[in-house]
Design a protein around this motif. Structure first.
Motif, short mmCIF file in Angstrom:
data_model
loop_
_atom_site.label_atom_id
_atom_site.label_comp_id
_atom_site.label_asym_id
_atom_site.label_seq_id
_atom_site.Cartn_x
_atom_site.Cartn_y
_atom_site.Cartn_z
N MET A 1 -14.37 23.33 -14.69
CA MET A 1 -15.13 23.12 -13.69
C MET A 1 -16.52 24.15 -13.81
O MET A 1 -16.38 25.21 -14.33
N ASN A 2 -17.60 23.31 -13.73
CA ASN A 2 -18.97 24.40 -13.57
C ASN A 2 -19.96 23.79 -12.51
O ASN A 2 -19.64 22.75 -12.00
N LEU A 3 -20.87 24.60 -12.27
CA LEU A 3 -21.77 24.36 -11.28
C LEU A 3 -23.08 24.53 -11.89
O LEU A 3 -23.36 25.19 -12.72
N ARG A 4 -23.96 23.25 -11.56
CA ARG A 4 -25.25 23.32 -11.77
C ARG A 4 -26.24 22.90 -10.73
O ARG A 4 -25.76 22.37 -9.72
N ASP A 5 -27.50 22.70 -10.98
CA ASP A 5 -28.62 21.84 -9.90
C ASP A 5 -28.18 20.59 -10.23
O ASP A 5 -27.70 20.11 -11.25
N PHE A 6 -28.64 19.90 -9.16
CA PHE A 6 -28.48 18.32 -9.12
C PHE A 6 -29.63 17.77 -10.17
O PHE A 6 -30.75 18.50 -10.29
N GLU A 7 -29.17 16.56 -10.75
CA GLU A 7 -30.09 16.10 -11.66
C GLU A 7 -30.26 14.50 -11.28
O GLU A 7 -29.56 13.91 -10.72
N PRO A 8 -31.52 13.96 -11.69
CA PRO A 8 -31.71 12.42 -11.29
C PRO A 8 -30.88 11.73 -11.75
O PRO A 8 -30.52 10.65 -10.85
N GLY A 9 -29.85 12.12 -12.56
CA GLY A 9 -28.77 10.96 -13.16
C GLY A 9 -27.74 11.06 -12.27
O GLY A 9 -26.69 10.23 -12.40
N ASP A 10 -27.68 12.09 -11.23
CA ASP A 10 -26.45 12.09 -10.36
C ASP A 10 -26.64 11.16 -9.20
O ASP A 10 -25.59 11.01 -8.30
N SER A 11 -27.73 10.35 -9.00
CA SER A 11 -27.79 9.27 -7.81
C SER A 11 -26.51 8.38 -7.64
O SER A 11 -26.10 8.29 -6.60
N GLU A 12 -26.06 7.76 -8.62
CA GLU A 12 -25.20 6.74 -8.61
C GLU A 12 -23.58 7.37 -8.20
O GLU A 12 -23.23 7.07 -7.40
N ALA A 13 -23.73 8.65 -8.89
CA ALA A 13 -22.25 9.54 -8.12
C ALA A 13 -22.24 9.84 -6.61
O ALA A 13 -21.30 9.65 -6.32
#
Length: 162
Positions: free
Chosen positions: A1-13
């Motif tokens: 598990m890691n944490l990161r900023d949200f990215e444009p590719g996260d939309s579908e998920a």
């Protein structure tokens, strides 16, 4: 598990995970249901940039979200932690790992001395996560939440820096 900023590719998920009523029913009404692509785009470009918000990622896949909203004025040394996981990722220890990491980060790297986590009464799994992370139930606010035409109690958990 890691944490990161949200990215444009996260939309579908985001649309898939938050489009599940089992996930959204215990979240603040600030999170719309049903959750649309427009909601996801706003979240990625604007909403997730306000305060401390991180995507929870497992094997390069978005599985949830965690954030802390810091208090103001006399509550400037307190914060409210919130999180959610998509249903396929429940029961794997990911929420516990994320809450532990974020709690430790805030107590080690900020001036916050208290984190509070309000939980809707039926959300027993979230209560267990908080207890495993050292949060203590401070009280129950009866009928404090009204969502989807029903009242429920709000359990208030907190952890104070030692």
């Amino acid at each position: 598990m890691n944490l990161r900023d949200f990215e444009p590719g996260d939309s579908e998920a985001l649309v898939k995970l938050l489009g599940n009523l089992n996930v959204s029913k215990y979240l603040s009404s600030r999170v719309p249901y049903p959750y649309t692509h427009q909601d996801a785009e706003w979240w990625i470009t604007t909403g997730s940039k306000q305060g401390y918000v991180r995507a929870i990622v497992e094997n390069d896949t978005l599985v949830g979200c965690i954030g802390v909203e810091t208090g103001e004025f006399e509550e400037c040394r307190s914060g409210e932690i919130g999180y959610w996981l998509g249903e396929p990722h429940w029961g794997q220890g990911l929420a516990t790992a994320a809450v532990t990491e974020v709690t430790d980060y805030f107590f080690e790297h900020t001036e916050l001395v208290r984190l509070v986590a309000p939980v809707f009464a039926p959300n027993l799994a979230s209560m267990r996560v908080l207890e495993k992370c050292g949060y203590t139930l401070e009280g129950v606010a009866r009928n404090a939440c009204y969502k989807a035409g029903e009242f429920c109690d709000k359990h208030v958990y907190a952890k104070v820096r030692s």
